[in-house]
Design a protein around this motif. Structure first.
Motif, PDB file in Angstrom:
ATOM      1  N   ARG A 118       0.939  -1.175  -0.039  1.00  0.00           N
ATOM      2  CA  ARG A 118      -0.218   0.039   0.077  1.00  0.00           C
ATOM      3  C   ARG A 118       1.109   1.239   0.002  1.00  0.00           C
ATOM      4  N   ASP A 119       0.529   2.190  -1.083  1.00  0.00           N
ATOM      5  CA  ASP A 119       1.241   3.397  -1.152  1.00  0.00           C
ATOM      6  C   ASP A 119       2.718   3.305  -0.857  1.00  0.00           C
ATOM      7  N   ILE A 147       0.252  -7.377  -4.205  1.00  0.00           N
ATOM      8  CA  ILE A 147      -1.321  -7.197  -3.792  1.00  0.00           C
ATOM      9  C   ILE A 147      -1.574  -6.165  -2.956  1.00  0.00           C
ATOM     10  N   ASN A 148      -2.135  -5.000  -3.738  1.00  0.00           N
ATOM     11  CA  ASN A 148      -2.254  -3.842  -3.403  1.00  0.00           C
ATOM     12  C   ASN A 148      -3.724  -3.496  -2.593  1.00  0.00           C
ATOM     13  N   ASN A 156      -3.532  -5.053   6.258  1.00  0.00           N
ATOM     14  CA  ASN A 156      -3.657  -6.199   6.701  1.00  0.00           C
ATOM     15  C   ASN A 156      -2.647  -6.913   6.126  1.00  0.00           C
ATOM     16  N   ARG A 157      -1.481  -6.904   6.422  1.00  0.00           N
ATOM     17  CA  ARG A 157      -0.483  -7.719   5.763  1.00  0.00           C
ATOM     18  C   ARG A 157      -0.708  -9.058   5.701  1.00  0.00           C
ATOM     19  N   ALA A 158      -1.197  -9.649   6.559  1.00  0.00           N
ATOM     20  CA  ALA A 158      -1.333 -11.068   6.429  1.00  0.00           C
ATOM     21  C   ALA A 158      -2.479 -11.579   5.623  1.00  0.00           C
ATOM     22  N   SER A 159      -3.592 -10.711   5.490  1.00  0.00           N
ATOM     23  CA  SER A 159      -4.761 -11.044   4.738  1.00  0.00           C
ATOM     24  C   SER A 159      -4.335 -11.009   3.195  1.00  0.00           C
ATOM     25  N   TYR A 237      -4.970  -9.541  12.063  1.00  0.00           N
ATOM     26  CA  TYR A 237      -4.009  -8.406  12.213  1.00  0.00           C
ATOM     27  C   TYR A 237      -4.187  -7.261  11.306  1.00  0.00           C
ATOM     28  N   TRP A 238      -4.921  -6.075  11.865  1.00  0.00           N
ATOM     29  CA  TRP A 238      -5.177  -5.017  11.078  1.00  0.00           C
ATOM     30  C   TRP A 238      -3.930  -4.013  11.958  1.00  0.00           C
ATOM     31  N   GLY A 239      -3.297  -3.354  11.126  1.00  0.00           N
ATOM     32  CA  GLY A 239      -2.314  -2.488  11.678  1.00  0.00           C
ATOM     33  C   GLY A 239      -0.939  -3.086  11.784  1.00  0.00           C
ATOM     34  N   TRP A 240      -0.078  -2.575  12.348  1.00  0.00           N
ATOM     35  CA  TRP A 240       1.199  -3.298  12.427  1.00  0.00           C
ATOM     36  C   TRP A 240       1.646  -4.144  13.499  1.00  0.00           C
TER      37      TRP A 240
END
Length: 378
Positions: A118-119, A147-148, A156-159, A237-240
């Motif tokens: 993302r960005d 996967i943007n 959400n990196r994992a998703s 895991y939303w966020g870092w």
């Protein structure tokens, strides 16, 4: 570029037809003009000059018109969005093989590089050609999938890694969970098929920032069958932070051994180049609702099989010779399970003031000596 040229040629042809212009389709008109001139018995110099001028003009314009017409006939333009969704919301993959620049016949395996994104376009412009050249030197079949995340939810990196796994063709028999800001420098780092279990390329003794023993972030190679076996990564895991630690618990529970590079000539200072600057790109460290409590534990509710998303669009681009597939993804959030996918209304942990907490089972948070196991390099 070929598709763009093709569409451009069709557009020009259409516009010329609207304006009354037509292509010259038969070069035999040149012969007809010459024959007409020759039939004039008493042709003056003026008539002869005029005729030769017409012939000259025909020779200039006919090749161009003929070439454009031929290209237009042979053009096979693929329309944007020529891919379908199945009932599960996944793109129906067409196994078109690997691009020539990334296809190595001697390699029996195929690697899908999954980049949660993302960005970070400046970093992608540097990463894509670097990793492609790095793997081409090793003669590894590979393709880059970005996967943007384009929704308004927290990152959400994992998703996104789950989505990349689902959207990449099953012909890719292993994947690299790869950060876009981590560039391998040491040629001894081999992205080999992990036949003995997950292979952690960015090992703690090599990663420029994280050095604790259970760390498996940065770059991790996983067989497709093993990724399926542990049901991918948690979607909570939303966020870092912590999604890698939860995945580590899944791998250990499935009794999959994690191997790492050994006997390298480099160290934490020169094995990788870490191009993330936390002062410019601040990490989302916010904790809201009961996120802090729930995400400390092993997730037995969500994973690859429960990932919900939509593909907004799919693009194929080339970055300095590196072929990249970009998947613009809209993730879905089950707010009854993870209301912290959006913290705009409830910032701060709602359980913070409670004196008594429930018994904490399946703790996945590693105990880290920050001075020893985390390097403050940004």
């Amino acid at each position: 570029m070929e598709q763009s040229d093709c569409h451009l040629r069709k557009f020009v042809h259409h516009e010329k037809k609207k304006s009354g212009q037509h292509y010259l389709k038969e070069p035999n008109l040149v012969v007809d003009v010459i024959s007409f001139i020759m039939r004039i018995r008493r042709s003056s110099k003026i008539v002869l000059s005029f005729g030769l001028g017409i012939v000259f003009l025909f020779y200039i314009f006919i090749p161009t018109a003929t070439t454009v017409t031929s290209k237009e006939t042979d053009c096979n333009c693929r329309k944007d969005g020529d891919f379908s969704h199945n009932t599960a919301g996944h793109v129906a993959n067409e196994d078109s093989g690997l691009y020539k620049s990334q296809n190595h016949p001697d390699d029996p395996h195929k690697l899908a590089i999954l980049i949660p994104f993302r960005d970070r376009f400046e970093e992608l412009l540097e990463f894509a050609p670097h990793i492609s050249e790095f793997l081409n030197r090793q003669k590894k079949n590979h393709h880059i999938f970005v996967i943007n995340q384009v929704d308004n939810l927290r990152f959400n990196r994992a998703s996104l890694l789950n989505v990349g796994f689902l959207e990449s063709s099953p012909t890719f028999d292993y994947v690299a969970m790869h950060d876009v800001d981590l560039l391998p420098l040491n040629k001894e780092l081999v992205y080999e098929f992990p036949s003995e279990g997950p292979f952690h390329v960015a090992a703690p003794h090599l990663h420029p920032r994280y050095h604790y023993p259970t760390f498996i972030g940065g770059i991790l190679l996983v067989q497709r069958v093993h990724f399926h076996k542990v049901d991918g990564l948690s979607n909570k895991y939303w966020g870092w932070g912590l999604e890698d630690d939860e995945f580590y618990a899944r791998l250990k529970e499935a009794q999959l051994s994690i191997t790492r590079p050994g006997n390298l000539t480099s160290s934490t200072k020169n094995t990788f180049r870490h191009i993330h600057d936390r002062r410019i790109r601040k990490r989302d460290m916010i904790k809201c609702y009961n996120q802090q409590e729930i995400t400390r534990k092993r997730d037995r509710q969500t994973g690859l099989s429960t990932t919900r998303y939509h593909i907004q669009s799919k693009r194929e681009i080339t970055v300095e010779g590196a072929e990249v597939t970009i998947l613009n993804v809209i993730l879905e959030c089950n707010r009854s399970i993870t209301p912290w996918c959006d913290c705009t209304e409830n910032v701060g942990n709602t359980l913070k003031g409670q004196k008594k907490r429930e018994k904490m089972d399946d703790i996945i948070v590693p105990k880290i000596d920050r001075k020893k196991h985390i390097t403050q390099d940004g």
